[in-house]
Write an enzyme that holds these catalytic residues in place. Structure first.
Site, PDB file in Angstrom:
ATOM      1  N   HIS A  31       0.811  -1.219   0.000  1.00 32.04           N
ATOM      2  CA  HIS A  31       0.000   0.000   0.000  1.00 32.04           C
ATOM      3  C   HIS A  31       0.846   1.272   0.000  1.00 32.04           C
ATOM      4  CE1 HIS A  31      -3.400   2.606   0.679  1.00 32.04           C
ATOM      5  NE2 HIS A  31      -2.902   3.043   1.818  1.00 32.04           N
ATOM      6  N   GLY A 136      -8.716 -22.043   4.909  1.00 26.88           N
ATOM      7  CA  GLY A 136      -8.371 -23.276   5.604  1.00 26.88           C
ATOM      8  C   GLY A 136      -7.336 -23.018   6.680  1.00 26.88           C
ATOM      9  N   LYS A 191     -14.867 -18.402  12.613  1.00 28.42           N
ATOM     10  CA  LYS A 191     -13.846 -19.094  13.420  1.00 28.42           C
ATOM     11  C   LYS A 191     -12.952 -18.109  14.161  1.00 28.42           C
ATOM     12  CE  LYS A 191     -10.128 -18.342  10.621  1.00 28.42           C
ATOM     13  NZ  LYS A 191      -8.727 -17.971  10.961  1.00 28.42           N
ATOM     14  N   ASP A 244      -9.990 -24.959  10.214  1.00 22.57           N
ATOM     15  CA  ASP A 244      -9.481 -23.628  10.533  1.00 22.57           C
ATOM     16  C   ASP A 244      -9.867 -23.219  11.949  1.00 22.57           C
ATOM     17  OD1 ASP A 244      -7.999 -21.427   9.893  1.00 22.57           O
ATOM     18  OD2 ASP A 244      -9.365 -20.647   8.372  1.00 22.57           O
TER      19      ASP A 244
END
EC number: 1.1.1.94
Length: 333
Positions: A31, A136, A191, A244
């Site tokens: 960036h 994952g 998660k 995950d």
């Protein structure tokens, strides 16, 4: 294949190196121009991935638009709350024949949208069949060292998922495919919230029983939300779901688990975040998912508790007592 990777954090850099080592020509976008120049000069990311050298076919650039124009595949590896403004930089570019691969795990706070939905909204010429998500149990710290890792590439188009699979798959980075991008993205977001809760159990000094309860009941929350929003129930039991979830709740590399540990130990959220070098996606995602769950009528008590502790300053012990003293229920509902 020529591939642009937007986002030079630990995960973006790791994937850029992996792709370059596989033989692709890779353009890694940072960036800040001065950061891009330092990466290109140092030939490694000293700030986020120290010790991992860049292959000769990996180049760091400061113009994302130019990188996208010249590439066949674009990997978006910026924090989820920054995805919209990042891809807007190339919203006027022709994307014909290009595949966009999202690797961010979150829900946009202001809209409640998944990452692929944000991409399709900001990039009007993009078709859903050109979008994939890679997700994952895959901590950058291990992937960058060549340790065995398995993930899933998901797209509404199996053909697109298989192209992504071929692009990323190596002897130590095994890529599976499915077409349930809704489930993969929702699971990847939820998660992180559950990992914060698991970390809190560590921070307050609870044992393995409490952590196992958080993981298991957190999985139930994930499943309820995914099913309500049209996902395949099997996805939750796969790599982007339980896979995950387990690694993020238990790993010493997990930033979200770390945030939870520190909250459980009594530190304020502002103090924790101000001293972190990288983003813990679960913090803002907890607010986004809590609001999303209420809008679609899905009960997510752990998510609600995390949201209340982080944003309403609810005392940790009070939140835990409220969770434990909820009305008794059937295990599956």
């Amino acid at each position: 294949m020529k591939i642009a990777v937007s986002g030079a954090g630990s995960w973006g850099t790791t994937l850029a190196v992996l792709l370059a080592n596989k033989g692709h020509e890779v353009l890694l976008w940072a960036h800040r121009p001065e950061f891009a120049a330092a990466l290109e000069s140092d030939r490694e990311n000293i700030r986020y991935l120290k010790g991992v050298r860049f292959p000769e076919n990996l180049h760091v650039v400061s113009s994302l638009r130019d990188a996208v124009i010249s590439s066949e595949m674009v990997v978006t590896a910026v924090p989820s709350q920054a995805l919209r403004e990042t891809v807007a930089m190339f919203s006027d570019c022709s994307l014909d024949g290009k595949i966009i691969v999202n690797v961010s795990k979150g829900i946009e706070l202001k809209s409640g949208k998944r990452m692929s939905e944000v991409l399709l909204e900001v990039l009007p010429t993009l078709h859903a069949s050109q979008v994939a998500t890679l997700s994952g149990p895959s901590h950058a710290e291990e992937v960058s060292k060549g340790q065995p890792t398995t993930v899933v590439a998901s797209s509404v188009s199996m053909g697109t998922a298989e192209i992504v699979q071929e692009a990323f798959h190596t002897g130590m980075f095994r890529v599976y495919v499915n077409t349930d991008i809704i489930g993969v993205e929702l699971a990847g977001a939820v998660k992180n919230i559950i990992a914060i809760a698991a970390g809190i159990t560590e921070g307050v000094g609870f044992g393995d029983n409490a952590k196992a309860a958080i993981i298991t009941r957190g999985l139930a929350e994930m499943s309820r939300l995914c099913i309500r929003l049209g996902a395949d129930p099997h996805t939750v039991s796969g790599l982007s779901g339980i896979g995950d979830l387990v690694v993020t709740c238990l790993s010493r590399h997990s930033r979200n688990r770390y945030v939870g540990e520190q909250i459980g130990a009594g530190r304020s959220l502002d103090d924790i975040v101000s001293q972190m070098n990288m983003v813990a996606e679960g913090v803002l995602t907890s607010k986004a998912v809590f609001e999303l769950s209420r809008s679609v009528g899905v009960e997510m008590p752990i998510t609600q508790a995390v949201y209340e502790m982080l944003f309403e300053h609810k005392p940790v012990q009070e939140a835990i007592l409220d969770l434990m003293n909820r009305e008794p229920k059937k295990e599956h509902y």
